[in-house]
Design an enzyme around this catalytic site. Structure first.
Site, short mmCIF file in Angstrom:
data_model
loop_
_atom_site.label_atom_id
_atom_site.label_comp_id
_atom_site.label_asym_id
_atom_site.label_seq_id
_atom_site.Cartn_x
_atom_site.Cartn_y
_atom_site.Cartn_z
CG HIS B 261 21.20 -26.68 -31.97
ND1 HIS B 261 20.47 -27.29 -30.96
CD2 HIS B 261 22.45 -26.49 -31.46
CE1 HIS B 261 21.25 -27.42 -29.88
NE2 HIS B 261 22.45 -26.95 -30.16
CG ASP B 324 24.65 -23.68 -30.63
OD1 ASP B 324 24.20 -23.35 -31.75
OD2 ASP B 324 23.92 -24.07 -29.70
CD GLU B 325 24.79 -27.62 -27.40
OE1 GLU B 325 25.08 -27.99 -26.25
OE2 GLU B 325 23.63 -27.44 -27.77
CG ASN B 326 28.50 -29.27 -36.44
OD1 ASN B 326 28.08 -30.42 -36.56
ND2 ASN B 326 29.29 -28.68 -37.32
CD GLU B 376 29.82 -24.27 -29.61
OE1 GLU B 376 29.61 -23.04 -29.58
OE2 GLU B 376 29.08 -25.12 -29.12
#
Lengths: 713, 713
Positions: B261, B324-326, B376
């Protein structure tokens, strides 16, 4: 100031006109009405493919305004417009832009009095072209265009038109007063947005008062620290506001009110007062005694330093020095000051005030600024070049311009007085029958709507400014001949929607305030209370003070009166219907009158009997209004029933007498139907004479009978 | 965390309970429900003579909160309360104060996780006494008291009560995201006010994202200069927000999301990216590829300096580092990075992420801070002491607490998912049947409601947070046993009024947005459109993306879906009525069902036929919803008519099939009556069986028949 080419428009709308097709009214749906507009009956389609280019001069102000207009249009239509990454610099190959803006030159970086604000706007079926000599003219043209986007049966569109526009007056202001009640930055900013839409071009920022010193001074921090309860604009915030306004072609003129209205000056520096301190922030509205001491020579270096600091914050060419309502009591009571007056041949307190102003003028002009003040400063010794701000007395404009001063009109534009829009609309600074010579007329720079904040908070201030300030804006921008009141009210309703849409809170906050009329537990079903709030009108200042003579800065202004407005549309409609039934054409039926009166009777009885929100103490307090409404509507119904056959002997006189008492304001509000009901009652009393008299005579007779006796002193 | 004494309250309210007398529900009118409350049935009168004293410890926070409560009460009642110039220090001689507040000690200047928030509140007929070990407890008590002022037939009053209150969880948060859409300072502040009323105690401030870098960095000004479109908080504004929250006993925990992000990090500093730049601010929601390069040793001094700068702005003991969301795509594609993973035995991308987190943890703990991150980051190599923020997957809370980490729950508390309040209410971090061991339970710090801003603007964000965040607040504050859904909805409506009253814009802005559904000229009469907006429910994230897959940061979010809510009260009422008619007691008539369905049929037909605001293209777009509503309501009406005599053969099956299609979301909204109408149709199909079966069997049979087939993959 710009002079306007002769007008070719004719105003033809009659009372009761409904929302007209764009082409049928000279002003279209635009407020202020353009100087010249021809609506050519076509449509330029509007859809997400809308594109615009900005050609010629721009320093970002036009692109910024275009961005804002696009955003407003997106919000209004819900459509997502294509974005130009090239920031309007050039159309894509093969694309004819929907809108072309061409500016010949940059406007001054700091907006100036009398700068060019003209533009032309040509909308044809395949393109809109906005041309202006300067970027400021383009901003004014975009304010017009913003209002033109609308829907027809096919979809969204701009009506085709040829518009050639220029302001009548160069000075079109709104005074805001964050002193009596604090107004946070966002309140100021959203009102600047409203000003831009209405083509108002100067924010008169009244920053110091008995009730608060609202600006940070780094030179004299005690001023804001001791005089503001912590509620003041930081210098960074001031710079932000000034830049925000400048981006919209709006000046920000600060006012530092001296020597009177100066309590907070002497809270911080009692040594500059004319009577011994200490002083406290005054929580009450009104004229207070504390006043600076012009005989104290140490005052002037202090003022010099303070004004110099302020001059760096406000780039505007004018500084307003107040000068109003100096009651002179502390000067009178101070032997040293009176001795100074004698010793210096100043004659009296006004002479001392003029002495002070001359000293001040040296400071102000030394900073490269022009001075402005309220019309009490008018004095043979007032320095030339000062602009006089006319607010009180009967002859301020005449006197000031005769003495060679520039003048700005605010008398009759006091938003806090709760004047109806039509009254302010008629307040022409230079009416057709003006007594001013052409030279004097040229000295009338314009006017300012004043939003004094004794009776408003950040929650209600928008509702006192808008939409009525747009009417003042039209009076100052549009030609003198634009004065059709029904069409003004029609367009004012549209302007109201535009202002609501772009974030002014005059409608939103009112709904919330009406929801507060609950029992403190559930949210009130505000429908019936709103019905009453839509009918009753906000009382004038005098009425409000009479309702609450002990008002202070802390009084919550969330009452019923605060939810009412100066202009009741329902009252206006009823008055027009009465006019039509009594004096108009035969086609108008009386059914509308009996229906309206019947509805109000019911509402009145429900309020009086506690049938509306019975758990709410706040609604129970409105019972007195319910009784008033019930009684007046009942009289009106009887009068309508007696219009043909006439009323019993003495009935009319008795009811008119009763209506005098019933017309008294209650809870700070007035009932606008009292006046038309008086007409109905008088007409019922004169019914027998109607067939025997010429219409004009009968009307005169009815109106005379309906006129209430002059109030006893 | 505080543990709560055993509860003596019993929850007895049934569905459909009306607004109850204060004494009849354990929670009274308060949300979150106090841990213990006994409503003793009396009243403490409230009028302008109200006085309060603050005794014991206070550094101004309690007096400030008292000032705010008094002001709210003034706004609510319209009464002007007497002012104490002595600032609550002592009562006037001979006066018994209405309210006495006694604090034993000052709370920490910087609010802390797990600090004492307990209080007791005793209201008798002649005085209210609020006692707390610390000033923070007093703030919580005032939030309770604020909600208690209400009216009865006599006037304003506080119900007498004995309240002993303490939070169940120490961490009760609201995440705000000014990155996807900008949220000005005043939006943050008014939401902090809402948090205070709901006893939420941590603002999780998500400040960096692919779509915007929203905080000024003096160390690395390119971050906000290139990454924010000019929309960021200055450091002065951040200090102001932090102080504003602290005065309300609310922590502000910043989040700087790394390494994913991170688009705006690398817009400014492409040299720290894992793939070659240049980068641009991403205008689209979703998971994007740009990611910091943990193998670049120059990254860490930069992060060290940046976090050190931020640590001076945010005194909170925690820093949230995102994580998150890597998606790892740029790491996978970069041979150098993959080689680093191999060379350092990091195994895979998650291993590299853990390596990065360890480096980060050294930085964060070097600043005297604790680290928090999205789940995560959970990895065997995650440094001890890190708090894991559980948002995705099924076992985040179990896994984190088993590995010894503190944990905060957000899964199920995503406000942007448009979950109904009841669904979030049931999302207990530690339900009665929890599988967590006592040690694990002790590691559950609490939860956070998340307001991700892909689908909200400053105009709509309040309406997505409130009133539902108050339900999350109750889940986290009140005892586990407080779970009566109808009473929750009853009190939620009251909370909604309180929030509206104190300036949250969830109601106000919605009204304005509905008025925009006009023709671009006049303000729409929004009544009928509002009727539809009150019935349809806002679609989930998935539904919204399906409606508008090309959404960007610039898409205007002013559509019909944006005016709907997660929870339709009308839909809920209808579902309850259907339940009662089909499975409840005989007293419930069917008239309510036919009346509701008949009204909706009419509304649907009017919308479909363009009879509502016919000049408005925006209302014309709603025709498809009108058709849907008409069709569903028509089926419902037929089903109600057939409940006794039964439907024709095959009718029920055909209608259920039709309702599958009719249940599909349109224009980003869903129609909540589809599900209860399915029950009616199924019941009509099973009418013959009803007399022959036990009630429970018949119910099971109807519910089974009403269940739609599983959607095809």
């Amino acid at each position: 100031m710009k002079s306007i080419a002769a007008l070719s428009i004719v105003l033809t709308l009659s009372a009761g006109a409904l929302l007209a097709e764009p082409a049928s009214t000279p002003a279209g749906n635009v407020m202020p009405a353009p100087a010249q507009a021809r609506w050519t009956g076509g449509r330029l389609a509007f859809d997400p493919s809308f594109t615009a280019v900005v050609q010629g001069a721009d320093d970002g102000r036009v692109r910024g305004a275009l961005d804002r207009m696009r955003r407003l249009w997106e919000l209004r239509t819900g459509l997502t417009l294509a974005r130009s990454e090239a920031a309007y610099a050039a159309p894509a190959a093969g694309v004819k832009p929907t809108l072309v803006i061409e500016c010949q030159a940059l406007a001054p970086v700091v907006p100036k009095v009398g700068e060019d604000e003209t533009y032309t706007l040509d909308v044809t079926a395949d393109q809109a072209v906005l041309r202006a000599p300067t970027t400021t003219g383009a901003l004014r043209g975009l304010a017009t265009l913003t209002q033109m986007l609308q829907a027809d049966a096919t979809g969204w569109m701009l009506p085709t038109a040829e518009i050639k526009d220029a302001p009548r007056f160069a000075w079109r202001g709104l005074l805001m007063d964050p002193c009596r009640h604090w107004l946070p930055v966002e309140v100021i900013k959203r009102n600047i947005d409203g000003m831009a839409l209405a083509k108002l071009n100067v924010l008169h920022f009244h920053l110091t008062e008995d009730q608060g010193f609202r600006i940070e001074s780094k030179a004299f921090p005690k001023l804001h620290e001791l005089g503001s309860d912590g509620l003041y604009y930081t210098q960074e915030q001031i710079r932000d506001i000034v830049a925000y306004a400048a981006a919209r072609g709006i000046r920000v003129m600060p006012e530092f009110d001296v020597p009177g209205h100066a309590t907070t000056w002497v809270v911080a520096y009692p040594e500059f007062a004319s009577a011994p301190g200490p002083y406290q922030i005054n929580r009450r509205p009104g004229v207070h005694d504390p006043v600076l001491d012009p005989t104290n020579e140490e005052l002037y270096p202090m003022l010099q330093k303070f004004f110099a600091e302020m001059a760096t914050l406000f780039p505007d060419e004018y500084i307003h020095i107040g000068g109003d309502e100096n009651n002179g009591k502390h000067w009178k009571a101070n032997a040293k000051i009176q001795e100074f007056i004698r010793a210096n041949n100043l004659k009296d307190n006004p002479g001392l005030h003029a002495y002070f102003n001359r000293k001040l003028q040296v400071i102000v002009s030394g900073l490269g600024k022009k001075m402005m003040g309220w019309n009490e400063i008018l004095h043979p010794n007032l320095p030339a070049g000062t602009v006089v701000h006319y607010w009180m007395g009967a002859t301020g404009l005449v006197d000031a311009t005769r003495m060679g001063f520039g003048a700005v009109l605010s008398r009759g534009f006091y938003l806090d007085h709760q004047l109806p829009a039509a009254t302010m609309y008629a307040n022409d600074p230079v009416p057709a029958n003006t007594k001013l010579t052409p030279e004097q007329q040229a000295r009338v720079l314009g006017g300012e709507a004043c939003m004094w904040a004794e009776w408003v908070t950040e929650e209600t201030v928008d509702s006192r400014i808008w939409p009525r300030a747009a009417v003042v804006a039209e009076r100052l921008w549009s030609p003198r001949e634009v004065n059709d009141v029904p069409d003004m009210y029609r367009r004012l309703a549209l302007m109201n929607a535009r202002l609501d849409e772009q974030g002014l809170r005059h409608e939103m906050n009112r709904d919330m305030m009406l929801r507060r009329f609950g029992d403190g537990v559930s949210m009130a079903d505000a429908r019936r209370v709103r019905e009453a709030a839509d009918l009753f009108e906000a009382g004038t200042l005098g009425v409000r003070f009479k309702q609450n003579p002990t008002v202070t800065q802390a009084t919550p202004l969330t009452g019923f009166a605060d939810c009412t407005r100066a202009d009741s549309a329902a009252g206006r409609r009823f008055a027009a219907d009465v006019e039509a039934v009594l004096f108009g054409d035969a086609a108008t039926t009386r059914a509308a009158l009996t229906e309206a009166l019947g509805g109000w009777r019911q509402l009145g009885q429900d309020l009086a009997a506690g049938r509306i929100a019975p758990a709410s103490p706040r609604v129970r307090e409105l019972a007195t209004l319910g009784e008033q409404l019930d009684a007046v509507a009942a009289i009106g119904l009887e009068a309508v029933a007696a219009l043909d056959k006439g009323a019993a002997a003495g009935w009319s006189e008795a009811q008119l007498a009763a209506l005098v008492k019933l017309g008294d304001p209650r809870l700070g509000v007035t009932l606008p139907i009292v006046k038309p009901v008086r007409l109905l009652v008088a007409a019922a009393g004169q019914a027998a004479a109607r067939p025997t008299l010429p219409a004009a005579d009968w009307r005169r007779q009815v109106e005379k009978a309906a006129t209430p006796p002059a109030p006893k002193k």
